[in-house]
Structures are given as structure tokens and as C-alpha cells.
Write an enzyme that holds these catalytic residues in place. Structure first.
Site, PDB file in Angstrom:
ATOM      1  N   GLU A 118      77.090 -24.237 -14.091  1.00 15.51           N
ATOM      2  CA  GLU A 118      76.859 -23.015 -14.858  1.00 15.51           C
ATOM      3  C   GLU A 118      76.292 -21.906 -13.974  1.00 15.51           C
ATOM      4  OE1 GLU A 118      74.388 -24.195 -18.147  1.00 15.51           O
ATOM      5  OE2 GLU A 118      76.091 -24.983 -19.269  1.00 15.51           O
TER       6      GLU A 118
ATOM      7  N   GLU B  74      65.464 -26.053 -18.493  1.00 20.00           N
ATOM      8  CA  GLU B  74      66.576 -26.114 -19.448  1.00 20.00           C
ATOM      9  C   GLU B  74      66.106 -26.792 -20.735  1.00 20.00           C
ATOM     10  OE1 GLU B  74      69.914 -25.048 -19.141  1.00 20.00           O
ATOM     11  OE2 GLU B  74      69.073 -23.993 -17.407  1.00 20.00           O
TER      12      GLU B  74
ATOM     13  N   GLU C  94      73.370 -33.722 -16.310  1.00 22.93           N
ATOM     14  CA  GLU C  94      72.760 -32.470 -16.772  1.00 22.93           C
ATOM     15  C   GLU C  94      72.470 -31.556 -15.576  1.00 22.93           C
ATOM     16  OE1 GLU C  94      72.144 -29.862 -19.326  1.00 22.93           O
ATOM     17  OE2 GLU C  94      71.983 -31.784 -20.349  1.00 22.93           O
TER      18      GLU C  94
END
Length: 125
Positions: free
Chosen positions: A80, A32, A73
């Protein structure tokens, strides 16, 4: 045909399995770009702390805040991925889920930046 029930590991085998899963999660998170930016920002903050003469407690507090941000995170990325898997079409509920996860990370980014700024400024007061 389906597989039988999964046998739960115990003892040292469980510890090794858990560490393996955590390492896989860390590797996934490194994919990411937002996390890589946060990692760079943490490194920059540590260098600035050294330059301004931060004390041990301030380093520890910054590290704890950073680890909280890493955890958030990771959870945001998991949310997601689940939303994208369960609801590949654009939906209001999926959007809300992703937005809320993003907001949680944003709050920790503000906390990290605010604390780092406080430490730097407090060295000159």
C-alpha cells in the site's frame, strides 16, 4: 552531490542493523488499526484457549498462524505504501495491487479464525 556507495554491514553489526530495521517495521505496523485489531483478536483467542484447556501443540499452531498473518499484514502495508508513493493518483493497477494484498491478509484471518474455532469446538467433542 550524491552519496557514495553504501557500505554493507557484516557480522554482529549486520545482526544489530537487521534487528533495528525489524523493530522499526513492527512499530510502523502497530500504527495500522487493522493490525491492532488482529493483535487483540489473538490475545482473546489465547485467553479462550486457556479457558477451554487447549494443549501445547494447539497454542504453537495458533502462534504460527498468527505470525504468518503478521507477515502478510506487513507485506500488505508495504504494498500500500509503495503504491501510494509511486502512483498517488487513483489507478486500476494500484487498486488491484491493494485489493490483492488485502485478500491475502483476509485469507490468513479466515485461517486463524477457522483454526481457533476448531480448537474451541474440539474441546467439547
Amino acid at each position: 552531490m550524491g552519496q557514495g556507495p553504501i557500505e554493507k554491514k557484516t557480522g554482529f553489526s549486520h545482526l544489530i542493523a537487521a534487528a533495528t530495521y525489524s523493530a522499526a517495521g513492527a512499530r510502523r505496523l502497530l500504527g495500522e488499526s487493522a493490525f491492532r485489531h488482529e493483535l487483540i483478536a489473538f490475545g482473546v483467542a489465547m485467553v479462550i484457549f486457556a479457558v477451554v484447556g487447549a494443549n501445547f501443540f494447539q497454542y504453537v499452531a495458533m502462534a504460527i498462524l498468527f505470525l504468518l498473518m503478521v507477515a502478510f499484514e506487513a507485506l500488505n502495508t508495504a504494498i500500500e505504501e509503495i503504491v501510494d508513493r509511486v502512483s498517488p493518483e487513483i489507478s486500476e493497477m494500484g487498486k488491484h495491487s491493494k485489493d490483492l494484498g488485502s485478500f491475502a491478509v483476509f485469507c490468513l484471518i479466515i485461517a486463524n479464525a477457522g483454526y481457533a474455532g476448531y480448537v474451541v469446538i474440539s474441546q467439547f467433542i
